[in-house]
Design a protein around this motif. Sequence first.
Motif, PDB file in Angstrom:
ATOM      1  N   UNK A  60       0.825  -1.151  -0.135  1.00  0.00           N
ATOM      2  CA  UNK A  60       0.016   0.078  -0.077  1.00  0.00           C
ATOM      3  C   UNK A  60       1.135   1.220  -0.038  1.00  0.00           C
ATOM      4  N   UNK A  61       1.964   1.263   0.712  1.00  0.00           N
ATOM      5  CA  UNK A  61       2.945   2.464   0.645  1.00  0.00           C
ATOM      6  C   UNK A  61       3.519   2.525  -0.710  1.00  0.00           C
ATOM      7  N   UNK A  62       3.760   1.571  -1.194  1.00  0.00           N
ATOM      8  CA  UNK A  62       4.388   1.591  -2.563  1.00  0.00           C
ATOM      9  C   UNK A  62       3.491   2.004  -3.483  1.00  0.00           C
ATOM     10  N   UNK A  63       2.180   1.695  -3.429  1.00  0.00           N
ATOM     11  CA  UNK A  63       1.311   2.250  -4.400  1.00  0.00           C
ATOM     12  C   UNK A  63       0.782   3.532  -4.115  1.00  0.00           C
ATOM     13  N   UNK A  64       0.990   4.082  -2.862  1.00  0.00           N
ATOM     14  CA  UNK A  64       0.605   5.506  -2.740  1.00  0.00           C
ATOM     15  C   UNK A  64       1.962   6.200  -3.352  1.00  0.00           C
ATOM     16  N   UNK A  65       2.782   5.746  -3.436  1.00  0.00           N
ATOM     17  CA  UNK A  65       4.189   6.434  -3.770  1.00  0.00           C
ATOM     18  C   UNK A  65       4.072   6.553  -5.422  1.00  0.00           C
ATOM     19  N   UNK A  66       3.651   5.744  -5.952  1.00  0.00           N
ATOM     20  CA  UNK A  66       3.382   5.628  -7.391  1.00  0.00           C
ATOM     21  C   UNK A  66       2.265   6.577  -7.840  1.00  0.00           C
ATOM     22  N   UNK A  67       1.190   6.729  -6.854  1.00  0.00           N
ATOM     23  CA  UNK A  67       0.221   7.734  -7.190  1.00  0.00           C
ATOM     24  C   UNK A  67       0.731   9.177  -7.174  1.00  0.00           C
ATOM     25  N   UNK A  68       1.861   9.364  -5.957  1.00  0.00           N
ATOM     26  CA  UNK A  68       2.436  10.503  -5.842  1.00  0.00           C
ATOM     27  C   UNK A  68       3.214  10.729  -7.162  1.00  0.00           C
ATOM     28  N   UNK A  69       4.194   9.760  -7.466  1.00  0.00           N
ATOM     29  CA  UNK A  69       4.897   9.981  -8.537  1.00  0.00           C
ATOM     30  C   UNK A  69       4.226  10.549  -9.838  1.00  0.00           C
ATOM     31  N   UNK A  70       3.027   9.945  -9.980  1.00  0.00           N
ATOM     32  CA  UNK A  70       2.152  10.126 -11.321  1.00  0.00           C
ATOM     33  C   UNK A  70       1.673  11.643 -11.081  1.00  0.00           C
ATOM     34  N   UNK A  71       1.478  12.385 -10.246  1.00  0.00           N
ATOM     35  CA  UNK A  71       1.150  13.623 -10.093  1.00  0.00           C
ATOM     36  C   UNK A  71       2.243  14.399 -10.320  1.00  0.00           C
ATOM     37  N   UNK A  72       3.651  14.041 -10.343  1.00  0.00           N
ATOM     38  CA  UNK A  72       4.812  15.178 -10.550  1.00  0.00           C
ATOM     39  C   UNK A  72       4.872  15.178 -12.163  1.00  0.00           C
ATOM     40  N   UNK A  73       4.868  16.479 -12.495  1.00  0.00           N
ATOM     41  CA  UNK A  73       5.056  16.987 -13.843  1.00  0.00           C
ATOM     42  C   UNK A  73       6.439  16.608 -14.452  1.00  0.00           C
ATOM     43  N   UNK A  74       6.634  16.104 -15.684  1.00  0.00           N
ATOM     44  CA  UNK A  74       7.839  15.745 -16.106  1.00  0.00           C
ATOM     45  C   UNK A  74       8.102  16.200 -17.256  1.00  0.00           C
ATOM     46  N   UNK A  75       7.180  17.307 -17.723  1.00  0.00           N
ATOM     47  CA  UNK A  75       7.464  17.803 -19.177  1.00  0.00           C
ATOM     48  C   UNK A  75       6.389  17.201 -20.218  1.00  0.00           C
ATOM     49  N   UNK A  76       5.964  16.003 -19.802  1.00  0.00           N
ATOM     50  CA  UNK A  76       5.069  15.490 -20.741  1.00  0.00           C
ATOM     51  C   UNK A  76       3.688  15.593 -20.126  1.00  0.00           C
ATOM     52  N   UNK A  77       2.456  15.667 -20.971  1.00  0.00           N
ATOM     53  CA  UNK A  77       1.191  15.729 -20.432  1.00  0.00           C
ATOM     54  C   UNK A  77       0.777  14.348 -19.774  1.00  0.00           C
ATOM     55  N   UNK A  78       0.037  14.530 -18.703  1.00  0.00           N
ATOM     56  CA  UNK A  78      -0.731  13.388 -18.112  1.00  0.00           C
ATOM     57  C   UNK A  78      -2.049  13.728 -17.336  1.00  0.00           C
ATOM     58  N   UNK A  79      -2.846  12.959 -17.585  1.00  0.00           N
ATOM     59  CA  UNK A  79      -4.141  13.252 -16.737  1.00  0.00           C
ATOM     60  C   UNK A  79      -3.908  12.916 -15.207  1.00  0.00           C
ATOM     61  N   UNK A 115      -1.428  14.319 -13.463  1.00  0.00           N
ATOM     62  CA  UNK A 115      -1.045  15.113 -12.869  1.00  0.00           C
ATOM     63  C   UNK A 115      -1.958  16.074 -12.290  1.00  0.00           C
ATOM     64  N   UNK A 116      -3.184  16.168 -12.670  1.00  0.00           N
ATOM     65  CA  UNK A 116      -4.265  16.898 -12.295  1.00  0.00           C
ATOM     66  C   UNK A 116      -4.976  16.187 -10.927  1.00  0.00           C
ATOM     67  N   UNK A 117      -4.862  14.878 -10.423  1.00  0.00           N
ATOM     68  CA  UNK A 117      -5.368  14.273  -9.472  1.00  0.00           C
ATOM     69  C   UNK A 117      -5.413  14.817  -8.078  1.00  0.00           C
ATOM     70  N   UNK A 118      -4.328  15.639  -7.701  1.00  0.00           N
ATOM     71  CA  UNK A 118      -4.205  16.009  -6.489  1.00  0.00           C
ATOM     72  C   UNK A 118      -4.960  17.662  -6.400  1.00  0.00           C
TER      73      UNK A 118
END
Length: 187
Positions: free
Chosen positions: A18-37, A39-42
């Motif tokens: 669960x801690x790893x899954x939460x980390x992946x979610x947080x990483x997905x919200x970080x902007x890397x210069x590429x568009x991603x839906x 990044x708007x989750x938080x």
Amino acid sequence: MSDDIEIDVADLERRMDGALANLRTEFASLRTGRASAAMLEPVQVEAYGQMTPINQVGTVNVPESRMVTINVWDKSMVGKVEKAIRESGLGINPQLNGTIIMLPIPELNEERRRELTKVAAHYAENARVAIRNVRRDGMDQIKKAKADGMSEDDQKLWEAEVQELTDGHIARVDAALETKQAEIMQV
């Protein structure tokens, strides 16, 4: 290991996952210069008297690699969604086109990339702390079982198993962080 005293390793592993899954979610919200839906989750919008995720007030799309669009369902909410994005700290300047909000994703400069790698490292440290807390809970279970009559050999075996589980999950956090930092620094 003792037949009558068991430590719930499956529960410990589930909590560490669960801690790893939460980390992946947080990483997905970080902007890397590429568009991603993701990044708007938080980002939350005040809609109808309560804070609501953006994806519940409009359709979020990624039509191209450097653009995110939000088709807001209720025209009266467009201004609130735009304001929430501006105040979110994502560093994106929304552009309005009727009920569609376009978010052009700018190139990240070197300084912003370094800031984002620090944020990623902070997220990873939080995940490590969560995993260590689960480890501590497991070790407490073992100490209690020892007090309830577990043999010292069984105690050592259980402690080794919990530590091995912890080490594996910490290694996965470190690998995920390394991957994310490389992705952020990629020009």
